[in-house]
Scaffold this motif. Structure first.
Motif, mmCIF file in Angstrom:
data_model
loop_
_atom_site.group_PDB
_atom_site.id
_atom_site.type_symbol
_atom_site.label_atom_id
_atom_site.label_comp_id
_atom_site.label_asym_id
_atom_site.label_seq_id
_atom_site.Cartn_x
_atom_site.Cartn_y
_atom_site.Cartn_z
ATOM 1 N N TRP A 9 34.614 15.692 52.734
ATOM 2 C CA TRP A 9 35.266 14.742 51.936
ATOM 3 C C TRP A 9 35.062 13.232 52.427
ATOM 4 C CZ3 TRP A 9 38.819 11.059 52.650
ATOM 5 C CH2 TRP A 9 39.493 10.418 51.518
ATOM 6 N N LEU A 10 34.992 12.763 53.478
ATOM 7 C CA LEU A 10 34.681 11.627 53.780
ATOM 8 C C LEU A 10 33.292 10.971 53.575
ATOM 9 C CD1 LEU A 10 36.006 9.080 55.397
ATOM 10 C CD2 LEU A 10 35.162 10.066 57.500
ATOM 11 N N SER A 99 21.720 12.173 53.920
ATOM 12 C CA SER A 99 21.130 12.758 55.237
ATOM 13 C C SER A 99 21.034 11.510 56.179
ATOM 14 C CB SER A 99 19.858 12.995 54.963
ATOM 15 O OG SER A 99 19.708 14.021 53.822
ATOM 16 N N ALA A 100 20.767 10.384 55.861
ATOM 17 C CA ALA A 100 20.954 9.455 56.999
ATOM 18 C C ALA A 100 22.354 9.310 57.834
ATOM 19 C CB ALA A 100 20.496 7.979 56.493
ATOM 20 N N ALA A 101 23.345 9.348 56.762
ATOM 21 C CA ALA A 101 24.772 9.314 57.187
ATOM 22 C C ALA A 101 25.112 10.894 58.291
ATOM 23 C CB ALA A 101 25.656 9.107 56.048
ATOM 24 N N ALA A 102 24.253 11.838 57.938
ATOM 25 C CA ALA A 102 24.589 12.865 58.837
ATOM 26 C C ALA A 102 24.818 12.689 60.387
ATOM 27 C CB ALA A 102 23.831 14.028 58.471
ATOM 28 N N VAL A 115 32.971 10.070 67.351
ATOM 29 C CA VAL A 115 32.758 11.421 66.781
ATOM 30 C C VAL A 115 33.074 12.537 67.520
ATOM 31 C CG1 VAL A 115 31.813 12.627 64.816
ATOM 32 C CG2 VAL A 115 31.855 10.087 64.871
ATOM 33 N N VAL A 116 31.899 12.824 68.213
ATOM 34 C CA VAL A 116 31.685 14.158 68.972
ATOM 35 C C VAL A 116 32.785 14.374 70.236
ATOM 36 C CG1 VAL A 116 29.251 14.027 68.490
ATOM 37 C CG2 VAL A 116 30.236 13.168 70.591
ATOM 38 N N VAL A 117 33.633 13.261 70.583
ATOM 39 C CA VAL A 117 34.580 13.742 71.413
ATOM 40 C C VAL A 117 35.848 14.123 70.967
ATOM 41 C CG1 VAL A 117 33.840 11.725 73.145
ATOM 42 C CG2 VAL A 117 35.604 11.160 71.337
ATOM 43 N N ARG A 118 36.134 13.876 69.520
ATOM 44 C CA ARG A 118 37.041 14.680 68.960
ATOM 45 C C ARG A 118 37.075 16.354 68.811
ATOM 46 N NH1 ARG A 118 37.507 11.061 63.236
ATOM 47 N NH2 ARG A 118 37.800 8.863 64.255
ATOM 48 N N PRO A 119 38.127 16.847 68.599
ATOM 49 C CA PRO A 119 37.713 18.478 68.821
ATOM 50 C C PRO A 119 37.229 18.975 67.324
ATOM 51 C CG PRO A 119 40.103 17.658 67.964
ATOM 52 C CD PRO A 119 39.487 16.470 68.144
ATOM 53 N N VAL A 120 36.054 18.364 67.465
ATOM 54 C CA VAL A 120 34.979 19.014 66.165
ATOM 55 C C VAL A 120 33.802 19.120 66.921
ATOM 56 C CG1 VAL A 120 33.789 18.405 63.975
ATOM 57 C CG2 VAL A 120 36.110 17.488 64.576
ATOM 58 N N SER A 121 33.090 20.537 66.734
ATOM 59 C CA SER A 121 31.864 20.732 67.262
ATOM 60 C C SER A 121 30.688 20.228 66.697
ATOM 61 C CB SER A 121 31.757 22.150 67.261
ATOM 62 O OG SER A 121 31.508 22.877 65.991
ATOM 63 N N ARG A 122 29.507 20.151 67.345
ATOM 64 C CA ARG A 122 28.344 19.488 66.760
ATOM 65 C C ARG A 122 27.900 20.400 65.257
ATOM 66 N NH1 ARG A 122 24.337 17.095 71.292
ATOM 67 N NH2 ARG A 122 25.644 16.243 72.512
ATOM 68 N N ALA A 123 28.043 21.754 65.599
ATOM 69 C CA ALA A 123 27.729 22.416 64.596
ATOM 70 C C ALA A 123 28.640 22.233 63.231
ATOM 71 C CB ALA A 123 27.765 23.918 64.633
ATOM 72 N N ARG A 124 29.979 22.217 63.412
ATOM 73 C CA ARG A 124 30.626 21.737 62.257
ATOM 74 C C ARG A 124 30.533 20.435 61.730
ATOM 75 N NH1 ARG A 124 37.416 21.561 62.044
ATOM 76 N NH2 ARG A 124 37.360 20.686 59.881
ATOM 77 N N LEU A 125 30.168 19.418 62.678
ATOM 78 C CA LEU A 125 29.743 18.241 62.200
ATOM 79 C C LEU A 125 28.745 17.954 61.165
ATOM 80 C CD1 LEU A 125 30.086 14.899 62.366
ATOM 81 C CD2 LEU A 125 28.624 15.232 64.083
ATOM 82 N N LEU A 126 27.573 18.783 61.470
ATOM 83 C CA LEU A 126 26.298 18.610 60.724
ATOM 84 C C LEU A 126 26.730 19.572 59.635
ATOM 85 C CD1 LEU A 126 23.801 17.670 60.483
ATOM 86 C CD2 LEU A 126 22.829 19.809 61.888
ATOM 87 N N ALA A 127 27.451 20.808 59.588
ATOM 88 C CA ALA A 127 27.726 21.658 58.640
ATOM 89 C C ALA A 127 28.260 20.817 57.413
ATOM 90 C CB ALA A 127 28.356 23.104 59.080
ATOM 91 N N GLU A 128 29.159 20.101 57.743
ATOM 92 C CA GLU A 128 30.071 19.371 56.681
ATOM 93 C C GLU A 128 29.351 18.346 56.149
ATOM 94 O OE1 GLU A 128 34.122 18.664 56.977
ATOM 95 O OE2 GLU A 128 34.541 20.469 58.670
ATOM 96 N N ARG A 129 28.530 17.730 57.026
ATOM 97 C CA ARG A 129 27.683 16.644 56.549
ATOM 98 C C ARG A 129 26.454 16.735 55.803
ATOM 99 N NH1 ARG A 129 28.526 11.723 61.023
ATOM 100 N NH2 ARG A 129 30.505 11.287 60.661
ATOM 101 N N THR A 130 26.216 18.353 56.153
ATOM 102 C CA THR A 130 24.840 18.738 55.261
ATOM 103 C C THR A 130 25.338 19.401 53.858
ATOM 104 O OG1 THR A 130 23.894 19.590 57.283
ATOM 105 C CG2 THR A 130 23.432 20.627 55.381
ATOM 106 N N ALA A 131 26.770 19.862 53.743
ATOM 107 C CA ALA A 131 27.248 20.232 52.584
ATOM 108 C C ALA A 131 27.545 19.028 51.423
ATOM 109 C CB ALA A 131 28.577 20.851 52.923
ATOM 110 N N ALA A 136 26.083 16.854 46.385
ATOM 111 C CA ALA A 136 25.458 15.822 45.387
ATOM 112 C C ALA A 136 24.128 16.130 44.753
ATOM 113 C CB ALA A 136 25.123 14.535 46.214
ATOM 114 N N ALA A 137 23.091 16.890 45.415
ATOM 115 C CA ALA A 137 22.119 17.466 44.357
ATOM 116 C C ALA A 137 22.472 18.420 43.781
ATOM 117 C CB ALA A 137 21.114 17.895 45.498
#
Length: 275
Positions: A9-10, A99-102, A115-131, A136-137
């Motif tokens: 959402w962000l 993509s640049a913002a991902a 961002v990564v020190v929060r309780p959010v895994s790298r996989a989730r970070l990229l998954a949501e920012r990939t979505a 948009a496309a």
């Protein structure tokens, strides 16, 4: 959605004005294409299909055709609106920005560690920012498809030559093309430290890919190079005239996109994010 997918959402919220402008621009552009196509007498442009003068082979790139559809026909004219450089520019703008913002943007600004020190895994970070760019496309292609479909449905002459089934299949293939451009751009974002690298990669994939297909169609000796361009597999003009799903092309475009996204996850999970 804000509570379940806050990063998604962000990412969309931060670029809501840009995305709204892109969606509006896409709708207006496709509306103009349909209106212009409807004003052209059938078969007049370049002699149409009546045995008259035919356009150069390179014009196939502008209608998204392998040669079976003339750019002077309704499918060719409408197809030109779905592969026009302006259409490409709108798609690439959304892909490049999101993509640049991902990853790369946070690495460049030095906020990735926060961002990564929060309780959010790298996989989730990229998954949501990939979505975010995927949605948009999807929105851009949906707007283009629905605008063209409405214009075709309201024009009996155009509807006779352009089945609505073909319009929706062309829209599906358009989304697959954007996925093909998006995957590698995300892979670059996951590996890069500058957002400029991602923007350059996205622009190169869109502009150079189109140019490569154009040159391959215009110059017979460069013909084999067309297989290296994603636009060789994106043929809206042919689909509008012959509404069948090109499973091979769809598989290639989606396969490249998925491979790029998989590479982005593999790189991000292993890379050092320290400055």
């Amino acid at each position: 959605m804000r509570d379940r997918f806050p990063l998604l959402w962000l990412a969309l919220h931060r670029r809501r004005r840009m995305l709204a402008a892109l969606v509006l621009g896409m709708a207006v552009f496709e509306l103009l294409i349909v209106v212009i196509a409807g004003t052209v007498p059938h078969g007049r442009m370049f002699g149409g299909d009546d045995g008259g003068r035919t356009p150069p082979s390179a014009f196939k790139a502008f209608s998204g055709s392998t040669g079976s559809v003339s750019i002077g026909s309704y499918p060719g004219l409408v197809g030109a609106g779905l592969t026009h450089p302006f259409w490409i520019a709108l798609q690439v703008t959304a892909i490049a920005s999101l993509s640049a913002a991902a990853v790369a943007a946070d690495v460049e600004s030095g906020t990735i560690e926060l961002v990564v020190v929060r309780p959010v895994s790298r996989a989730r970070l990229l998954a949501e920012r990939t979505a975010a760019p995927v949605l948009a496309a999807l929105a851009l292609n949906a707007v283009a498809t629905l605008t063209v479909a409405a214009g075709v449905a309201l024009s009996p002459d155009m509807h006779h030559d352009v089945p609505l089934r073909g319009v929706f299949i062309a829209g599906l293939l358009g989304w697959a093309l954007t996925l093909c451009l998006l995957g590698p751009a995300l892979a670059v974002s996951a590996a890069a430290r500058r957002r400029a690298h991602v923007l350059g990669a996205a622009i190169a994939l869109g502009a150079v890919g189109f140019a490569l297909n154009f040159v391959a169609l215009a110059w017979s000796k460069a013909g084999p190079l067309r297989y290296a361009s994603p636009f060789h597999y994106y043929t809206p003009g042919d689909i509008l005239a012959h509404p069948t799903v090109p499973w091979g092309s769809l598989g290639v475009l989606c396969g490249v996109g998925v491979a790029g996204i998989a590479a982005a996850f593999a790189v991000l999970l292993r890379r050092d994010l320290a400055p």
